[in-house]
Design a protein around this motif. Sequence first.
Motif, short mmCIF file in Angstrom:
data_model
loop_
_atom_site.label_atom_id
_atom_site.label_comp_id
_atom_site.label_asym_id
_atom_site.label_seq_id
_atom_site.Cartn_x
_atom_site.Cartn_y
_atom_site.Cartn_z
N MET A 1 -19.85 8.04 -7.40
CA MET A 1 -20.09 6.60 -7.48
C MET A 1 -21.32 6.85 -8.57
O MET A 1 -21.88 7.91 -8.64
CB MET A 1 -21.04 6.18 -6.33
N HIS B 1 -19.31 19.14 -8.54
CA HIS B 1 -19.97 17.80 -8.51
C HIS B 1 -20.64 17.64 -9.85
O HIS B 1 -20.58 16.87 -10.86
CB HIS B 1 -20.59 17.45 -7.60
N SER C 1 -19.89 15.58 -13.47
CA SER C 1 -20.96 14.51 -14.12
C SER C 1 -21.11 14.96 -15.36
O SER C 1 -21.33 13.95 -16.14
CB SER C 1 -22.19 14.92 -13.27
N SER D 1 -23.20 9.91 -7.81
CA SER D 1 -23.47 10.23 -6.38
C SER D 1 -22.15 10.86 -5.87
O SER D 1 -21.27 9.84 -5.85
CB SER D 1 -24.17 9.05 -5.68
N ALA D 2 -21.96 12.04 -5.14
CA ALA D 2 -20.84 12.23 -4.61
C ALA D 2 -20.64 11.48 -3.29
O ALA D 2 -21.64 11.01 -2.59
CB ALA D 2 -20.92 13.72 -4.41
N PRO D 3 -19.47 11.15 -2.74
CA PRO D 3 -19.47 10.75 -1.49
C PRO D 3 -20.06 11.44 -0.47
O PRO D 3 -20.17 12.77 -0.51
CB PRO D 3 -17.93 10.87 -1.08
N LYS D 4 -20.62 10.85 0.49
CA LYS D 4 -21.47 11.38 1.85
C LYS D 4 -20.69 12.61 2.39
O LYS D 4 -21.07 13.76 2.68
CB LYS D 4 -21.85 10.43 2.68
N SER D 5 -19.28 12.50 2.56
CA SER D 5 -18.43 13.54 3.20
C SER D 5 -18.45 14.75 2.28
O SER D 5 -18.71 15.81 2.85
CB SER D 5 -17.13 13.20 3.53
N LEU D 6 -18.66 14.65 0.94
CA LEU D 6 -18.52 15.90 0.42
C LEU D 6 -19.92 16.72 0.37
O LEU D 6 -19.91 17.56 0.30
CB LEU D 6 -18.24 15.44 -1.05
N SER D 7 -20.94 15.51 0.08
CA SER D 7 -22.21 16.15 0.14
C SER D 7 -22.55 17.07 1.44
O SER D 7 -23.16 18.03 1.77
CB SER D 7 -23.21 14.82 0.21
N SER E 1 -24.46 4.96 -10.30
CA SER E 1 -25.68 3.65 -10.16
C SER E 1 -26.49 3.93 -11.71
O SER E 1 -26.58 4.79 -11.75
CB SER E 1 -26.77 3.93 -9.29
#
Length: 146
Positions: free
Chosen positions: A1, A109, A113, A88-94, A3
């Motif tokens: 994602m 990641h 980026s 931002s990486a997806p929460k599951s990846l983080s 921002s």
Amino acid sequence: MLSVSKVKNTAQAASYYNSPDQYYDKDSGGVTSRWGGKGAEILGLEGEVGSDDFNRLLEGRISPEVQLGKISDGGVIEHVPAWDLTFSAPKSLSIIALVGGDSRLAEAHIKASQEAMRYIEKEYALTRVSNNGKAEYTKVDNLVYA
């Protein structure tokens, strides 16, 4: 994602990005912020981002002779310090990367980026120039980013 937000205040930005708690670097697995973009190459900025250079660029001081911005009716230089692009990486990846300790995901990641920034620089970077009092946008391919 992705921002995107406009950085409006140089002093607040310098304080935030250079904060002693190292918010931006604390979960990076030892990777520190580094200069990127053709503009950084042109300016001789390479390697780890130093706060003096970072703050100077936020102020729009490219060199002792060059100050970015437009001169307002009152004779003051108006300058947008920066644009903050946060990938931002997806929460599951983080969670897998940080809690599970899989550094390969964090590295992937970071590389993704970096590639996204190269693409943005090549395809989407614009600057606003004044032509007879009328603002026009011109494509550029020489961003400076960290």
